[in-house]
Design a protein around this motif. Sequence first.
Motif, PDB file in Angstrom:
ATOM      1  N   ASN A 126     -58.581  36.096  -7.211  1.00 11.64           N
ATOM      2  CA  ASN A 126     -58.531  36.349  -8.583  1.00 11.64           C
ATOM      3  C   ASN A 126     -59.989  36.502  -8.967  1.00 11.64           C
ATOM      4  N   ASP A 133     -60.958  40.211  -7.751  1.00 11.72           N
ATOM      5  CA  ASP A 133     -60.493  41.100  -8.673  1.00 11.72           C
ATOM      6  C   ASP A 133     -61.338  40.986 -10.111  1.00 11.72           C
ATOM      7  N   GLU A 134     -61.542  40.284 -10.716  1.00 14.36           N
ATOM      8  CA  GLU A 134     -62.467  40.146 -11.818  1.00 14.36           C
ATOM      9  C   GLU A 134     -63.846  40.802 -11.393  1.00 14.36           C
ATOM     10  N   ARG A 187     -54.240  31.496 -15.552  1.00 15.00           N
ATOM     11  CA  ARG A 187     -54.631  32.140 -14.209  1.00 15.00           C
ATOM     12  C   ARG A 187     -54.081  31.120 -13.196  1.00 15.00           C
ATOM     13  N   VAL A 195     -51.073  30.816 -10.688  1.00 10.53           N
ATOM     14  CA  VAL A 195     -51.079  31.058  -9.091  1.00 10.53           C
ATOM     15  C   VAL A 195     -50.311  29.792  -8.692  1.00 10.53           C
TER      16      VAL A 195
END
Length: 648
Positions: A198, A201-202, A356, A360
């Motif tokens: 994650n 991705d950011e 988030r 997950v």
Amino acid sequence: MAEETQEVAQSKPQEQRKPNNNRKPNNNRRPNGNQKKPNGEKNANAKPRTNNNKNKSRGRHKRGASPIDDKLKAFVVKNQEAHKQRLNPHYKLDLESKARVRVTPLGGLGEIGGNIAVFETDNEAILVDVGMSFPDEEMHGVDILIPDFTYLHEIKHKIVGIIITHAHEDHIGAVPYLFRELQFPIYGTPLPLAMIGNKFDEHHLKEARKYFNPIEKRKVYKIGNDFEVEWMHMTHSILDSSSVAITTAAGTVIHTGDFKIDYTPIDGYPADLHRLAHYGEKGVLCLMSDSTNSHNPNPTPSELSVAPALDRVFSKAEGRVVLSTFSSNIHRVYQAIQYAVKYGRKICVIGRSMERNLEVAMQYDYIKLPKNIFVEPDEVAHMSDKDVLIVTTGSQGEGNSALFRMSIGEHRHIKIKPTDLIVLSSRAIPGNEGSISQMLNHLQKCGAKIAYDKDLHVSGHASLEEQKLMLRLVNPKFFLPIHGEYNHVMKHKETAMLCGVPERNILLMTDGEQIEIAPKYMRKVKTVKTGKTYIDNQNNYEIEDDIVMDRQKLATDGVVMIVAQVSEQTGKMMDKPKVTSFGLVADKRDRAFAKEIEEILENFLLNMKPGLIGNPKTLEGDLRQVIRKHIFRKMKKYPLIVPNIFIH
């Protein structure tokens, strides 16, 4: 006559004894038949006094020493030797081996957070965790701190992998910043890798997911040619945590990661003490263990112990409940959601990291919750207050967190009401007390009730008794306490000595110190460059050290700016200089202060070295020093001085 002689002989030793000073003689007792009369005459009816106790002892047979069974005594010696062998790890190690492993912490010592350590053999190296830490209040405009990666650039040709113990920010938060510069295979359990994914991705590093290598616990993985690593399940305040056993030719090093010993965890998976004991039985070269909670003498309570307090909160709450905790503490959030559902509430999750992490955990089946219990933030306003639980971030009073914005009335969907109950299920991280207090003040001004009880939170770190258990299970030859400030590792050292580790076999490291460990010795060999890099998290870019220093100087001492035009021919000012100051003198003194600086400038130009007029940079530097000395002499301040001298 014989009887009389016997009586005198028996009574004489008693008369010679020292009186008992604790007893007072009773002279008022009435005489009886057994007492002597005052004139010393004997009572005719008196019986001879005898010392019955002495007679009894004389008549008793004196007991001789019990015979020693040589066979039993031989087995006492054998058992003592077995204990020595069991508790002495030295004989289990290959003392003839010339192999060695070097350990270099680049963060996590002398602080809470920023954990990263390098393990090196002669040919290869691995990293254990790459974490971030938080700035103090003097680091203006800095959001996070990451380790200085200079040393990793120096040994990048040796690094064969990154080992992740668990998914807390202080252990994985700096991974994306490292991957912008260097890329290596990452090994870890699924949850930490998913959370790192994650972050990738950011940071627009989606392609970096190809470096992921998920592992199976209790299985040994060959990493490079020199390292064998096994992940062992460990309980902590986040799911899927691990300790790791790193085996090289020199021996096995156990790195606990962050841990506590929870015998009744929410998911039913207690710490894998059996594997730790397995390595302890085989022989462990060195133990590196979490020191964060070293001063707590009481066992850390189980995460399950929070349940009664949460149940009490939801059973009594009449309005909305707003629960704030660490977004990574999934089991705490999971328990709160279960009790909210029990009392008929819907769940609204607010805060990017909280959303988030829950997503997950549910995606990978770490927790199972029906999706129909969740509502969106914009739906809360249309629901009855007693039907809502709001789970949010901001338990540490972070200025941009959801709870803080609610407290000051700036949140888009949620406004705090007097009927709201705010539950803070966390403990203040050192340094955050001021921001938490400020947030609590705002919440109470809104009329909300605050639940901040101790039984609403338990630590995720091992206390003194659990540290003892770890030391006894692993039974290492050498010990390196890690994770925490100096007082934490010092206390952990004392605990290790109580558990049988000799003081000479314990070292207290600091960041950058390289420790060489071999079966026969452990020693400090050198110091490598380390430190912190400042990050503006809003834009994800690095802030240079001098910028942060300038900000600190501006905040504490102010700034003085000087603009002047100087004639190249005469070396004199062509006009009055423009002097501006901020944070140094009051507005009403601006003119007088400018006059002082003007006089200093004139005097400086009058006495400057020949040829200096042709070097404006040197001229400005010398002028800066003169003005700094003057201001310090008068005001005891070192402001930022910005001279701009134009030569015409």
